[in-house]
Design a protein around this motif. Sequence first.
Motif, PDB file in Angstrom:
ATOM      1  N   GLY A   1       1.829 -63.611 -30.335  1.00 24.06           N
ATOM      2  CA  GLY A   1       2.632 -62.441 -29.556  1.00 24.06           C
ATOM      3  C   GLY A   1       3.450 -61.559 -30.384  1.00 24.06           C
ATOM      4  O   GLY A   1       4.048 -61.999 -30.991  1.00 24.06           O
TER       5      GLY A   1
ATOM      6  N   TRP B   1      -7.615 -59.690 -26.956  1.00 23.45           N
ATOM      7  CA  TRP B   1      -6.494 -59.168 -26.947  1.00 23.45           C
ATOM      8  C   TRP B   1      -5.955 -58.490 -25.900  1.00 23.45           C
ATOM      9  O   TRP B   1      -6.868 -58.144 -24.960  1.00 23.45           O
ATOM     10  CB  TRP B   1      -6.188 -57.872 -28.044  1.00 23.45           C
ATOM     11  CG  TRP B   1      -6.561 -58.305 -29.565  1.00 23.45           C
ATOM     12  CD1 TRP B   1      -7.963 -58.493 -30.147  1.00 23.45           C
ATOM     13  CD2 TRP B   1      -5.828 -58.612 -30.415  1.00 23.45           C
ATOM     14  NE1 TRP B   1      -7.806 -58.923 -31.391  1.00 23.45           N
ATOM     15  CE2 TRP B   1      -6.374 -59.089 -31.680  1.00 23.45           C
ATOM     16  CE3 TRP B   1      -4.206 -58.922 -30.572  1.00 23.45           C
ATOM     17  CZ2 TRP B   1      -5.964 -59.415 -32.930  1.00 23.45           C
ATOM     18  CZ3 TRP B   1      -3.898 -59.404 -31.681  1.00 23.45           C
ATOM     19  CH2 TRP B   1      -4.612 -59.697 -32.791  1.00 23.45           C
TER      20      TRP B   1
ATOM     21  N   TRP C   1      -1.058 -59.392 -19.089  1.00 21.30           N
ATOM     22  CA  TRP C   1      -0.178 -58.502 -20.348  1.00 21.30           C
ATOM     23  C   TRP C   1       1.018 -58.017 -19.931  1.00 21.30           C
ATOM     24  O   TRP C   1       1.896 -57.811 -21.224  1.00 21.30           O
ATOM     25  CB  TRP C   1      -1.116 -57.219 -20.422  1.00 21.30           C
ATOM     26  CG  TRP C   1      -1.148 -56.287 -19.189  1.00 21.30           C
ATOM     27  CD1 TRP C   1      -0.223 -55.654 -18.293  1.00 21.30           C
ATOM     28  CD2 TRP C   1      -2.440 -56.225 -18.334  1.00 21.30           C
ATOM     29  NE1 TRP C   1      -0.736 -55.125 -17.270  1.00 21.30           N
ATOM     30  CE2 TRP C   1      -2.017 -55.365 -17.389  1.00 21.30           C
ATOM     31  CE3 TRP C   1      -3.602 -56.904 -18.182  1.00 21.30           C
ATOM     32  CZ2 TRP C   1      -2.935 -55.204 -16.398  1.00 21.30           C
ATOM     33  CZ3 TRP C   1      -4.526 -56.385 -17.217  1.00 21.30           C
ATOM     34  CH2 TRP C   1      -4.179 -55.402 -16.180  1.00 21.30           C
TER      35      TRP C   1
ATOM     36  N   SER D   1      -0.818 -59.342 -27.515  1.00 23.36           N
ATOM     37  CA  SER D   1      -1.075 -60.766 -27.655  1.00 23.36           C
ATOM     38  C   SER D   1      -2.764 -61.182 -27.773  1.00 23.36           C
ATOM     39  O   SER D   1      -3.281 -60.215 -27.714  1.00 23.36           O
ATOM     40  CB  SER D   1      -0.422 -61.545 -26.379  1.00 23.36           C
ATOM     41  OG  SER D   1      -1.269 -60.940 -25.197  1.00 23.36           O
TER      42      SER D   1
ATOM     43  N   VAL E   1      -2.689 -68.442 -25.145  1.00 21.48           N
ATOM     44  CA  VAL E   1      -2.033 -67.284 -26.039  1.00 21.48           C
ATOM     45  C   VAL E   1      -1.694 -68.070 -27.367  1.00 21.48           C
ATOM     46  O   VAL E   1      -1.117 -68.863 -27.673  1.00 21.48           O
ATOM     47  CB  VAL E   1      -0.785 -66.964 -25.399  1.00 21.48           C
ATOM     48  CG1 VAL E   1      -0.138 -65.597 -26.101  1.00 21.48           C
ATOM     49  CG2 VAL E   1      -1.007 -66.407 -24.021  1.00 21.48           C
TER      50      VAL E   1
ATOM     51  N   TYR F   1       8.185 -61.566 -33.010  1.00 24.02           N
ATOM     52  CA  TYR F   1       6.740 -62.140 -33.167  1.00 24.02           C
ATOM     53  C   TYR F   1       6.770 -63.524 -33.451  1.00 24.02           C
ATOM     54  O   TYR F   1       7.581 -64.268 -33.903  1.00 24.02           O
ATOM     55  CB  TYR F   1       5.812 -61.412 -33.994  1.00 24.02           C
ATOM     56  CG  TYR F   1       6.312 -61.172 -35.616  1.00 24.02           C
ATOM     57  CD1 TYR F   1       6.046 -62.330 -36.222  1.00 24.02           C
ATOM     58  CD2 TYR F   1       7.441 -60.225 -35.684  1.00 24.02           C
ATOM     59  CE1 TYR F   1       6.448 -62.252 -37.752  1.00 24.02           C
ATOM     60  CE2 TYR F   1       7.774 -60.139 -37.297  1.00 24.02           C
ATOM     61  CZ  TYR F   1       7.547 -61.245 -38.156  1.00 24.02           C
ATOM     62  OH  TYR F   1       7.969 -61.289 -39.294  1.00 24.02           O
TER      63      TYR F   1
ATOM     64  N   ALA G   1       2.231 -62.383 -21.604  1.00 24.90           N
ATOM     65  CA  ALA G   1       1.651 -63.319 -22.667  1.00 24.90           C
ATOM     66  C   ALA G   1       2.465 -63.202 -24.092  1.00 24.90           C
ATOM     67  O   ALA G   1       2.689 -64.113 -24.572  1.00 24.90           O
ATOM     68  CB  ALA G   1       0.020 -62.877 -22.925  1.00 24.90           C
ATOM     69  N   ALA G   2       2.622 -62.036 -24.354  1.00 26.67           N
ATOM     70  CA  ALA G   2       3.649 -62.003 -25.546  1.00 26.67           C
ATOM     71  C   ALA G   2       4.549 -62.618 -25.527  1.00 26.67           C
ATOM     72  O   ALA G   2       5.155 -63.366 -26.379  1.00 26.67           O
ATOM     73  CB  ALA G   2       3.696 -60.614 -26.120  1.00 26.67           C
TER      74      ALA G   2
ATOM     75  N   LYS H   1       3.631 -67.071 -33.611  1.00 20.20           N
ATOM     76  CA  LYS H   1       2.226 -67.394 -33.430  1.00 20.20           C
ATOM     77  C   LYS H   1       2.075 -69.123 -33.031  1.00 20.20           C
ATOM     78  O   LYS H   1       3.044 -69.585 -33.346  1.00 20.20           O
ATOM     79  CB  LYS H   1       1.307 -67.247 -34.677  1.00 20.20           C
ATOM     80  CG  LYS H   1       1.633 -68.042 -35.921  1.00 20.20           C
ATOM     81  CD  LYS H   1       0.704 -67.470 -37.064  1.00 20.20           C
ATOM     82  CE  LYS H   1       1.012 -68.369 -38.326  1.00 20.20           C
ATOM     83  NZ  LYS H   1       0.574 -69.618 -38.313  1.00 20.20           N
TER      84      LYS H   1
END
Length: 394
Positions: free
Chosen positions: A186, A154, A330, A176, A183, A228, A333-334, A230
């Motif tokens: 996120g 993570w 960091w 994330s 990835v 969010y 990524a999200a 995926k």
Amino acid sequence: MEKDGKMIGVFSEAEEYSSELDIAVRAVQLACSLCQKMQDTLSKSRSKDQVPTMDDNFPVTVAVWSVKAIVSWILSECLGGENISILAEEDVHQTLSNNNASELLKSVVKTVNECLAEAPRFGVEEPKSPLGTSELLEIISKFNTVGSPSGRFWALDPLDGTFGFVGGDQYAVALSLIEDGEVVLGVLGCPNYPMRKDWLSYQSSYQRIMSKLNPSNSETWNKGCVIYAKRGNGKAWIQPLLHTNKKFMWPNSAKPVSVPSNEDPVLATFCETFENANSNHSFTEGLAHSVGLSDQPLRVHSMVKYAAIACGDAEVFMKFARAGQKEKIWDHAAGVIIIQEAGGMVTDAGGDPLDFTNGSCLEGLDRGIVACAGATLHEKIIDSVDASWASSCL
């Protein structure tokens, strides 16, 4: 952890990464609740005319370590069968174990226990008893990875946009999951993100005035959200932050978001970093002009810029770091996976995907990062970078 029926959020429970996403969203929701309270406390502690400075660093530091502990605790408790590894800035264990950090450690323990007492509102069981210092240090020992091209870890940015947090403005909590260098999900918590596009460019003081004139209640949603996505789902989702004394019922009024369809540069909104030290404003200004982006740039703290594109409130984000600076995974990524699943594009300035396989930094990054709502704008910017770079002095 509670499961509300046979569905986890807007995804089938059987879908890959759905359980992890469910847990991650709850963790970020709880972390945002903590940050909201601490930002309010920080604002109230200042006199009316006092200018926010980074001397307000103690409450900021408490917030950072507390979010790290809370996220680590929830991931460990809810994914107990897995070996949880988390990547984040700084060695938390060494910082809090330092002999000079007793006051900090004491404050973090108190803040974390107060926050985890509210965990049941978010569908997570609270600890059977308050955490002690040794237990807290054990929890944050999960921040034990430097990243890897293989395996799962993570990545967490507990407080992205510190100046925004201190000044009562925009900031984000970003989490994330990265698997084999890709990835896969996120989650981006934006506690001050306005639910009206025209508010996004207001100064923070004016936003607070408008929020007081239009107070949130159980029936309204004026600011604050979690976004969010995926991998491979082709959708990104937004849900409001949980109101005080309300219980989180998944998916918490979630609705899909998508990047704007506009690809006309003249009508596009261009985001860039707030601080000139983090990106070369003069270069991005010239680049925007050459592409035809005529509006003044929207300067926003933190990964909220990624959120603005995913939500359809902006079309472009560009960042070109100065020589010697390296982008941390960091910090991106999200936001990257959320924009991609919402229909947009994020690459380096050479048009290649960002590389998350080389530890904590985006190694091999070609000049900078370009995020766009669509392919046409993206291609124009990439071409313009090539044409302008030789004279950029970057």
